[in-house]
Design a protein around this motif. Structure first.
Motif, short mmCIF file in Angstrom:
data_model
loop_
_atom_site.label_atom_id
_atom_site.label_comp_id
_atom_site.label_asym_id
_atom_site.label_seq_id
_atom_site.Cartn_x
_atom_site.Cartn_y
_atom_site.Cartn_z
N ARG A 58 -6.92 16.10 10.92
CA ARG A 58 -5.98 16.56 11.95
C ARG A 58 -4.52 16.53 11.50
O ARG A 58 -3.63 16.87 12.28
N VAL A 59 -4.24 16.10 10.30
CA VAL A 59 -2.88 16.05 9.78
C VAL A 59 -2.87 16.67 8.39
O VAL A 59 -3.77 16.41 7.59
N GLU A 85 0.64 18.43 27.93
CA GLU A 85 0.90 17.14 28.57
C GLU A 85 -0.26 16.16 28.35
O GLU A 85 -0.05 14.97 28.18
N ASP A 86 -1.48 16.69 28.34
CA ASP A 86 -2.67 15.83 28.19
C ASP A 86 -3.04 15.56 26.74
O ASP A 86 -3.75 14.60 26.45
N ASP A 87 -2.63 16.41 25.82
CA ASP A 87 -3.03 16.28 24.42
C ASP A 87 -1.85 16.67 23.52
O ASP A 87 -1.60 17.85 23.30
N HIS A 88 -1.14 15.66 23.05
CA HIS A 88 0.02 15.93 22.19
C HIS A 88 0.20 14.81 21.16
O HIS A 88 -0.44 13.78 21.24
N VAL A 89 1.08 15.06 20.23
CA VAL A 89 1.42 14.07 19.21
C VAL A 89 2.63 13.28 19.71
O VAL A 89 3.64 13.86 20.11
N ARG A 90 2.52 11.96 19.68
CA ARG A 90 3.63 11.09 20.10
C ARG A 90 4.60 10.83 18.95
O ARG A 90 5.81 10.90 19.10
N ARG A 91 4.01 10.47 17.78
CA ARG A 91 4.85 10.12 16.63
C ARG A 91 4.17 10.58 15.35
O ARG A 91 2.95 10.60 15.26
N ILE A 92 4.99 10.91 14.38
CA ILE A 92 4.53 11.17 13.01
C ILE A 92 5.35 10.27 12.11
O ILE A 92 6.58 10.26 12.18
N ALA A 93 4.66 9.50 11.28
CA ALA A 93 5.34 8.59 10.35
C ALA A 93 4.96 8.97 8.92
O ALA A 93 3.85 9.42 8.65
N VAL A 94 5.91 8.77 8.01
CA VAL A 94 5.69 9.02 6.59
C VAL A 94 5.91 7.71 5.84
O VAL A 94 6.91 7.03 6.07
N VAL A 131 1.87 9.08 2.37
CA VAL A 131 0.92 9.16 3.47
C VAL A 131 1.66 9.56 4.75
O VAL A 131 2.73 9.03 5.04
N ALA A 132 1.07 10.48 5.49
CA ALA A 132 1.59 10.85 6.82
C ALA A 132 0.56 10.41 7.85
O ALA A 132 -0.64 10.63 7.68
N VAL A 133 1.03 9.76 8.91
CA VAL A 133 0.15 9.28 9.99
C VAL A 133 0.70 9.82 11.31
O VAL A 133 1.89 9.69 11.59
N PHE A 141 -5.12 7.58 15.80
CA PHE A 141 -4.24 7.79 14.66
C PHE A 141 -4.99 8.60 13.61
O PHE A 141 -6.14 8.29 13.29
N TRP A 142 -4.31 9.62 13.06
CA TRP A 142 -4.89 10.50 12.06
C TRP A 142 -3.93 10.56 10.88
O TRP A 142 -2.72 10.45 11.05
#
Length: 160
Positions: A58-59, A85-94, A131-133, A141-142
């Protein structure tokens, strides 16, 4: 009349203990940044996820496999999400494997972001794994990993 709090403290614990505590505190705040233990890649990811399981997929992390100069490496992260609103990404970290700091960046998103896509330039100290999460709105988490070979390193410090 009020007594000096330091004098009271010194009288309670003894002069040598007081001086030892002061020297220890001074040493701790004056340590160079590299002297503080750097978390491993997996520890940094575990801190971000709160220990939750991270799944592959998924990423997509786009990172050039061969980097001529590690001072400015373009990366892009795309997460599969309808961004409703029901299905979204909250945060992306590298995160990175060998830079002085394991955490590179955290991007906060929401349904109004439109697309779950971020891009930036990062520094890479040497050849390593990045790595991206992505944290989804359902709490999952993906992740995606990519390796880069860096011919001219950035962030030159003691990387041991």
């Amino acid at each position: 009349m009020h007594e000096d709090p330091l004098r009271i403290y010194a009288g309670l614990v003894g002069r040598r203990q007081f001086l030892r505590a002061g020297m220890t505190a001074l040493l701790a705040i004056s340590l160079p940044r590299w002297a503080v233990a750097r978390p491993s890649l997996e520890e940094a990811i575990r801190t971000f996820t709160g220990g939750a399981n991270v799944l592959d997929g998924r990423v997509r992390l786009d990172l050039p496999p061969l980097v001529e100069n590690g001072n400015a490496v373009g990366i892009a992260v795309v997460a599969e999400s309808p961004m409703t609103e029901d299905d979204h990404v909250r945060r992306i970290a590298v995160f990175n494997e060998k830079n002085p700091e394991a955490n590179v960046a955290v991007f906060h998103l929401g349904p109004r972001s439109g697309r779950a896509m971020v891009s930036t330039r990062i520094r890479l100290a040497t050849s390593q794994v990045v790595v991206a999460v992505a944290e989804m709105s359902d709490g999952s988490f993906w992740s995606s990993r990519a390796s880069a070979i860096v011919t001219l390193a950035a962030c030159i410090e003691d990387l041991s």
